[in-house]
Design an enzyme around this catalytic site. Sequence first.
Site, PDB file in Angstrom:
ATOM      1  N   ASN A 163       0.864  -1.176   0.000  1.00 42.49           N
ATOM      2  CA  ASN A 163       0.000   0.000   0.000  1.00 42.49           C
ATOM      3  C   ASN A 163       0.901   1.227   0.000  1.00 42.49           C
ATOM      4  O   ASN A 163       1.525   1.534   1.008  1.00 42.49           O
ATOM      5  CB  ASN A 163      -0.895  -0.040   1.252  1.00 42.49           C
ATOM      6  CG  ASN A 163      -1.730   1.219   1.405  1.00 42.49           C
ATOM      7  OD1 ASN A 163      -1.795   2.060   0.500  1.00 42.49           O
ATOM      8  ND2 ASN A 163      -2.388   1.347   2.546  1.00 42.49           N
TER       9      ASN A 163
ATOM     10  N   LYS B 218       0.047   4.218  -0.222  1.00 40.97           N
ATOM     11  CA  LYS B 218      -0.601   5.380   0.417  1.00 40.97           C
ATOM     12  C   LYS B 218      -0.414   6.619  -0.487  1.00 40.97           C
ATOM     13  O   LYS B 218      -0.412   6.487  -1.701  1.00 40.97           O
ATOM     14  CB  LYS B 218      -0.066   5.577   1.840  1.00 40.97           C
ATOM     15  CG  LYS B 218      -0.177   4.279   2.660  1.00 40.97           C
ATOM     16  CD  LYS B 218       0.059   4.455   4.133  1.00 40.97           C
ATOM     17  CE  LYS B 218      -0.105   3.097   4.827  1.00 40.97           C
ATOM     18  NZ  LYS B 218       0.018   3.201   6.288  1.00 40.97           N
TER      19      LYS B 218
ATOM     20  N   HIS C 157      -9.420   1.146   5.216  1.00 43.52           N
ATOM     21  CA  HIS C 157      -8.126   1.353   5.881  1.00 43.52           C
ATOM     22  C   HIS C 157      -8.331   2.314   7.058  1.00 43.52           C
ATOM     23  O   HIS C 157      -9.120   3.254   6.958  1.00 43.52           O
ATOM     24  CB  HIS C 157      -7.102   1.922   4.896  1.00 43.52           C
ATOM     25  CG  HIS C 157      -5.708   1.866   5.439  1.00 43.52           C
ATOM     26  ND1 HIS C 157      -5.252   2.776   6.373  1.00 43.52           N
ATOM     27  CD2 HIS C 157      -4.693   1.005   5.227  1.00 43.52           C
ATOM     28  CE1 HIS C 157      -4.003   2.468   6.692  1.00 43.52           C
ATOM     29  NE2 HIS C 157      -3.641   1.398   6.018  1.00 43.52           N
TER      30      HIS C 157
ATOM     31  N   GLU D 267      -6.673   4.695   8.089  1.00 42.13           N
ATOM     32  CA  GLU D 267      -6.428   6.102   7.765  1.00 42.13           C
ATOM     33  C   GLU D 267      -7.660   6.728   7.116  1.00 42.13           C
ATOM     34  O   GLU D 267      -7.911   7.930   7.263  1.00 42.13           O
ATOM     35  CB  GLU D 267      -5.179   6.214   6.873  1.00 42.13           C
ATOM     36  CG  GLU D 267      -3.927   5.975   7.704  1.00 42.13           C
ATOM     37  CD  GLU D 267      -2.750   5.407   6.945  1.00 42.13           C
ATOM     38  OE1 GLU D 267      -2.755   5.433   5.704  1.00 42.13           O
ATOM     39  OE2 GLU D 267      -1.814   4.903   7.611  1.00 42.13           O
TER      40      GLU D 267
ATOM     41  N   GLU E 268      -5.075  -4.933  10.678  1.00 42.71           N
ATOM     42  CA  GLU E 268      -4.052  -3.899  10.859  1.00 42.71           C
ATOM     43  C   GLU E 268      -4.321  -3.149  12.155  1.00 42.71           C
ATOM     44  O   GLU E 268      -5.131  -2.210  12.171  1.00 42.71           O
ATOM     45  CB  GLU E 268      -4.082  -2.901   9.698  1.00 42.71           C
ATOM     46  CG  GLU E 268      -3.772  -3.493   8.347  1.00 42.71           C
ATOM     47  CD  GLU E 268      -3.208  -2.451   7.384  1.00 42.71           C
ATOM     48  OE1 GLU E 268      -2.143  -2.722   6.803  1.00 42.71           O
ATOM     49  OE2 GLU E 268      -3.799  -1.367   7.244  1.00 42.71           O
TER      50      GLU E 268
ATOM     51  N   GLY F 109       2.961   2.185  10.853  1.00 40.58           N
ATOM     52  CA  GLY F 109       3.961   3.246  10.737  1.00 40.58           C
ATOM     53  C   GLY F 109       4.715   3.548  12.011  1.00 40.58           C
ATOM     54  O   GLY F 109       5.397   4.563  12.109  1.00 40.58           O
TER      55      GLY F 109
ATOM     56  N   SER G  84       3.666  -2.233  10.285  1.00 42.04           N
ATOM     57  CA  SER G  84       5.111  -2.324  10.529  1.00 42.04           C
ATOM     58  C   SER G  84       5.704  -3.670  10.129  1.00 42.04           C
ATOM     59  O   SER G  84       6.600  -4.191  10.811  1.00 42.04           O
ATOM     60  CB  SER G  84       5.444  -1.994  11.997  1.00 42.04           C
ATOM     61  OG  SER G  84       5.114  -0.647  12.278  1.00 42.04           O
TER      62      SER G  84
HETATM   63  P1  13P Z   1       3.295   0.318   7.582  1.00 47.69           P
HETATM   64  O1  13P Z   1       3.756  -0.987   6.977  1.00 47.69           O
HETATM   65  O2  13P Z   1       4.021   1.508   7.071  1.00 47.69           O
HETATM   66  O3  13P Z   1       3.228   0.222   9.087  1.00 47.69           O
HETATM   67  O4  13P Z   1       1.765   0.528   7.081  1.00 47.69           O
HETATM   68  C1  13P Z   1       0.879  -0.520   7.197  1.00 47.69           C
HETATM   69  C2  13P Z   1      -0.355  -0.174   6.456  1.00 47.69           C
HETATM   70  O5  13P Z   1      -1.094   0.699   6.864  1.00 47.69           O
HETATM   71  C3  13P Z   1      -0.636  -0.888   5.209  1.00 47.69           C
HETATM   72  O6  13P Z   1      -1.934  -0.641   4.758  1.00 47.69           O
END
Ligand code: 13P
Length: 236
Positions: A8, A10, A92, A94, A160, A166, A198
């Site tokens: 992803n 982002k 997600h 976010e 997640e 992150g 992560s």
């Molecule tokens: P990270 O791998 O940067 O922690 O992000 C995970 C994520 O949100 C994947 O959708």
Amino acid sequence: MRKLIAGNWKMNGVSASLVEAERLMALFEFAGPEIVICPPATLVAAMAARFRGSPLLVGGQDCHAQPSGAHTGDISAEMLKDAGASYVIVGHSERRQDHGESDAAVRAKAEAGRRAGLAPIVCVGETESERRAGRETEVVGRQLEGSLPRGPGPIVIAYEPVWAIGTGLTPTPEDIAAMHAFIRGRAGGGVRLLYGGSVKPTNARDILHLPEVNGALVGGASLKAEEFHAIVRAAM
Ligand code: 13P
């Protein structure tokens, strides 16, 4: 079940970033897990065109529930499909946080993905305070109940934990296995369950071989071909 490693990106990447996907594919062995990259919407068509006929599949990061209409700035699942996508991430954390997406909204997007011929990757996961309060299964159970698409069709679920995204933090292997067993009980046997949060080359092997973990949804480490490739290797 064949494993799935999804990247992803982002809100990262411009057309020059397609080189990173090319470098990844130069490292790729064909017998490995399925690989998907979900770039920003501006790159979906270009990435899909560049890798058509290759094992690299492309996904969107979100879609609108409606196929078309007066929704300025939104992108429909049909548009992603037309651009060459095979998957779409929905729900997600976010988007749940930044855009206030409810479980019902996420379900509508997941069902839109199926309607358009995309496999939805539905994300669930508890916050840090919910985990500290011991409420993680309650929260994830409610998200599954409210946001999974109804009826038959393709579906991938990504667990997640919000606090692991992150941050460099991950749940213990026991905690990941326990949550995946819980989700498996709700989702049934044929559904691929990904872990996200992560995932790095250093922890991928331990995570990817836990029971009921069928792959990973990778954020930051998917932006670098060598790191993403190391995670793909760790799944084999
Ligand atoms: P990270 O791998 O940067 O922690 O992000 C995970 C994520 O949100 C994947 O959708």
